[in-house]
Design an enzyme around this catalytic site. Structure first.
Site, mmCIF file in Angstrom:
data_model
loop_
_atom_site.group_PDB
_atom_site.id
_atom_site.type_symbol
_atom_site.label_atom_id
_atom_site.label_comp_id
_atom_site.label_asym_id
_atom_site.label_seq_id
_atom_site.Cartn_x
_atom_site.Cartn_y
_atom_site.Cartn_z
ATOM 1 N N GLY A 108 6.081 -15.628 -27.132
ATOM 2 C CA GLY A 108 6.437 -15.023 -25.850
ATOM 3 C C GLY A 108 6.566 -13.519 -25.973
ATOM 4 N N GLY B 205 9.280 -6.072 -26.623
ATOM 5 C CA GLY B 205 8.271 -6.373 -27.619
ATOM 6 C C GLY B 205 7.846 -7.825 -27.597
ATOM 7 N N THR B 206 7.107 -8.217 -28.649
ATOM 8 C CA THR B 206 6.560 -9.566 -28.768
ATOM 9 C C THR B 206 7.448 -10.395 -29.700
ATOM 10 O OG1 THR B 206 4.348 -8.634 -28.516
ATOM 11 C CG2 THR B 206 4.498 -10.889 -29.347
ATOM 12 N N VAL B 207 7.648 -11.675 -29.324
ATOM 13 C CA VAL B 207 8.463 -12.590 -30.132
ATOM 14 C C VAL B 207 7.534 -13.524 -30.901
ATOM 15 C CG1 VAL B 207 10.262 -14.343 -30.123
ATOM 16 C CG2 VAL B 207 10.317 -12.476 -28.453
ATOM 17 N N LYS C 237 11.383 -10.569 -33.393
ATOM 18 C CA LYS C 237 10.939 -9.702 -32.294
ATOM 19 C C LYS C 237 10.411 -8.401 -32.883
ATOM 20 C CE LYS C 237 12.832 -9.472 -28.256
ATOM 21 N NZ LYS C 237 13.734 -9.215 -27.108
ATOM 22 N N ASP D 31 19.701 -9.807 -17.738
ATOM 23 C CA ASP D 31 18.286 -10.171 -17.562
ATOM 24 C C ASP D 31 18.090 -11.681 -17.636
ATOM 25 O OD1 ASP D 31 15.657 -9.696 -17.015
ATOM 26 O OD2 ASP D 31 15.097 -9.089 -19.033
#
Length: 737
Positions: A445, A450-452, A465, A543
């Protein structure tokens, strides 16, 4: 110029507020403090004091100089039985007139008229038609008919319907007053019948069942003003004297019912154009989402500049529009003549193994072997000195990055007692090995920063992450997330699993049953209640959304992504914070005030509940129905939720859907004080889980003797308008995105 200076000096000693309403020029209370026609009365016999137009006939609730409008309280008018009977008009029926006109006590000569297209005629009656006529009774401006169709009895005969009827129609032309005509249709019932001229888009409930004992309340209506008489227009070759701000301009009125002009602030400015320096530059960089700047923003007078950060190219006005430049693909442009390694936003250039020197200079890398042909001793001393300098430089760089990346905080976290999991700093080499060098097949995800990736670290499956932009703000947010996660110990917080949004927004039937969705909602509520009231220091997540809720193979829910989260002191209930979150989920009160509270997470959770019930993305917006949250509130009030609830949920409904829908509506109320706490939400969902489904069978609700009207906002019949028109325009503009 002398007159302008005198007016500005005088205004500094004038009354500037009445109760909680600001009084901007050209309005004023004392003589000499207002422009002709803009005088107000502040009645201090009320607590708090009330503000009225002119000599006190019409109450004012808001003044908006930037749009040249005033919001007033508009009372209802009775349609009585002793109206004068007039000849039948086209269309049949008795035509009636009450000998008066609707108006707000306004002067026919201005400067105030009813704002065009901003108001509507609302009739609450039984078999009545109400018509608003134009100036001097000429032409129909607006009309609507409130009908009560007959009701069939068991024996097949019909009787008049006892429920009250209602209708609404836009008022497209603006006048100071409107002659009124009324027609009886199909034998109007003898009862109290009323009508309003009220602001469009405002939710209100009108009931005539007890009108004689408790008259219906006044409703808001919007007036606009113009300067000058019927023939006045903006000066052609000179500035209008009323438009005093240097960043203002004159604009001719477009109203059909009245001529004249108004003053406006120029694009990129906001404020009061009627006073010197009243129009102030808007700092667009404070609202990057609204002005669509997702890169580096620079405010300039009357506008802003938005560019991608250094090392990136593309469109900074589009989300994820800035793409990393692969400098290594253009070595001549970026002057790398050695081994090039691309990094996010930059690149690394060094001499190949066996050489040394300056890799950014053509021919700058020299073979180590050749360099030994020089004087041996001198070279040895030189190399030794160079190595010593390099070691010192590397140590200083290490110290710099240690401070820049909050190394002291990380050391403190690692040194704390490992009561949650073993806290330790892991090397980049270990992380690259755990994720197969951050291979795309390991991606699970994308977070806000950033990208996990899914990683295997020894016997453990972990989430890694990786920041997408190496800038200081991203580093600060990342360390903030690490610090918060290190303090949290809850079974429904953080895990490297699949996002809830993937299950909800796939094509075809969802894998998630109604029971699964209700249990997931409870698990998320438990996590948030823990963060708000059970963690060692209260934490606001900021969030909450379906793409930050993770599910494992058994569909157990975990709350993730704490990059935007904030600590709050135990003795405080709110904190001022820059706006972060995902549009569609963000609390409107937080967005417009910058005040973050626990009820901001409650609003986001309520949106998530609606998403679980409907399988609709909160960002979806249609011109007819508004946002998904607005549609949901409107259909709930109408008792017609089946139009928006996911058919899969409807088919599995065990009687609890209505209860969950009402809970979601309470969580997403605009007024924070009307929302429950997350602890209350958790307890209510636990109660729903614990009881037999038969206990929660919904009763059919019939609203008798009431007219419920709905607009495009998030209001219920118990709430009232909270935001100014400018704020609501911004609100409606943002939610479609």
């Amino acid at each position: 110029m002398a007159a302008t200076v005198a007016a500005d000096d005088l205004w500094s000693s004038c009354t500037t507020s009445c109760g909680n309403i600001s009084i901007p020029y050209p309005f004023g209370v004392e003589p000499g403090c207002y422009r002709d026609g803009f005088n107000l009365t502040c009645d201090r016999s009320y607590q708090p004091p009330k503000l009225f137009l002119g000599d006190g006939a019409t109450e004012v609730t808001d003044i908006f100089v930037s749009s040249s409008t005033v919001r007033i309280r508009s009372g209802y008018m009775n349609i009585s039985d002793d109206l004068v009977v007039l000849p039948s008009g086209a269309g049949g029926g008795d035509q009636l007139a009450n000998g008066t006109a609707w108006g707000a006590g306004l002067s026919p000569g201005g400067p105030f008229i009813l704002a065009e297209e901003r108001n509507e005629l609302a009739v609450v009656a039984c078999n009545m038609q109400v018509l608003l006529l134009g100036a001097n009774g000429g032409g129909i401006v607006s009309a609507c008919s409130a009908l009560c169709p007959p009701q069939l009895n068991n024996n097949g005969s019909s009787t008049p319907e006892q429920r009250v009827g209602c209708c609404q129609a836009t008022v497209p032309l603006g006048y100071a007053s409107y002659p009124v005509q009324v027609r009886k249709l199909n034998g109007a019932a003898t009862r109290t019948n009323i009508f309003y001229v009220a602001e469009r888009g405002v939710n209100y409930t009108i009931s005539t069942a007890t009108a004689e004992d408790a008259p219906p309340p006044a409703l808001p209506a919007v007036l606009e003003w113009v300067i000058g008489g019927a023939t006045s227009t903006c000066p052609v070759d000179a500035p209008a004297p009323e438009c005093r701000s240097s960043q203002s301009y004159c604009q001719n009125s477009t109203a059909e019912g009245h001529r004249g002009y108004i003053c406006r602030c120029k694009a990129g400015y906001d404020g009061n154009p009627y006073i010197t320096d009243g129009c102030q530059d808007i700092d667009e960089c404070l609202y990057p989402e609204f002005y669509h700047c997702y890169g580096e923003c620079k405010n300039i007078p009357g506008g802003y500049q938005c560019n991608c950060p250094a090392g990136y190219t593309g469109s900074a006005s589009a989300r994820n529009g800035c793409k990393d430049i692969d400098e290594c693909a253009h070595p001549d442009v970026y002057q790398c003549y050695g081994e090039c390694r691309n990094l996010p936003g930059t690149f690394e250039c060094r001499c190949p193994f066996g050489t040394h020197g300056n890799a950014k200079k053509k021919g700058g890398c020299i073979s180590v072997k050749k360099s030994y042909t020089a004087l041996g001793v001198g070279l040895g001393v030189g190399v030794g000195s160079a190595l010593l300098l390099l070691l010192r430089k590397a140590r200083k760089m290490k110290e710099k990055f240690f401070r820049q990346n909050h190394g002291l905080l990380l050391q403190q976290l690692v040194s704390q007692k490992a009561d949650i999991a073993e806290r330790k700093i892991i090397t980049l080499e270990e992380l690259e090995k755990a994720t197969n060098n951050f291979n795309k097949t390991h991606e699970v995800g994308f977070g806000g920063h950033g990208t996990v990736y899914k990683g295997i670290l020894g016997p453990n499956v972990v989430a890694v992450k990786k920041s997408k932009i190496i800038i200081q703000k991203e580093i600060d947010d990342f360390i903030n997330e690490v610090a918060i996660l290190s303090q949290i110990n809850h079974r429904n917080v953080e895990a490297p699993w699949v996002f809830l949004s993937h299950h909800l927004h796939t094509k075809g039937a969802s894998k998630l049953s109604w029971d699964d969705r209700l249990r997931i909602a409870l698990e998320v509520a438990r996590a948030l209640a823990y963060l708000h009231s059970a963690a060692s220091i209260p934490i606001f997540h900021r969030d909450i959304k379906s793409s930050n809720t993770l599910l494992n193979d058994s569909l157990t829910a975990k709350v993730s992504d704490f990059g935007a989260s904030r600590y709050i002191s135990l003795n405080r209930t709110e904190v001022t914070a820059s706006i972060q979150g995902t549009m569609g989920y963000v609390d409107p009160a937080y967005y417009y005030t910058g005040k973050l509270t626990d009820k901001s997470d409650v609003f986001s959770f309520g949106v998530l509940l609606i998403e679980l019930l409907t399988r609709k993305k909160p960002s979806i917006f249609t011109c007819n129905d508004g946002s998904v949250v607005a549609q949901f509130h409107s259909l709930l009030i109408q008792g017609n939720l089946v139009r928006i609830i996911d058919p899969q949920v409807t088919g599995e409904d065990d009687g609890r859907v209505q209860e969950v829908a009402e809970l979601a509506a309470r969580c997403t109320r605009l007024k924070r004080q009307e929302r429950p706490t997350m602890r209350q939400v958790e307890m209510e969902l636990e109660s729903l889980q614990a009881h037999n489904a038969e206990v929660w069978k919904c009763n059919q609700h019939h609203i008798m003797g009431q007219c419920v009207t709905t607009g495009a906002g998030f209001f219920t019949e118990e709430t009232s308008r909270q935001f100014s028109m400018e704020e609501e325009i911004l609100l409606s503009a943002r939610y479609p995105r």
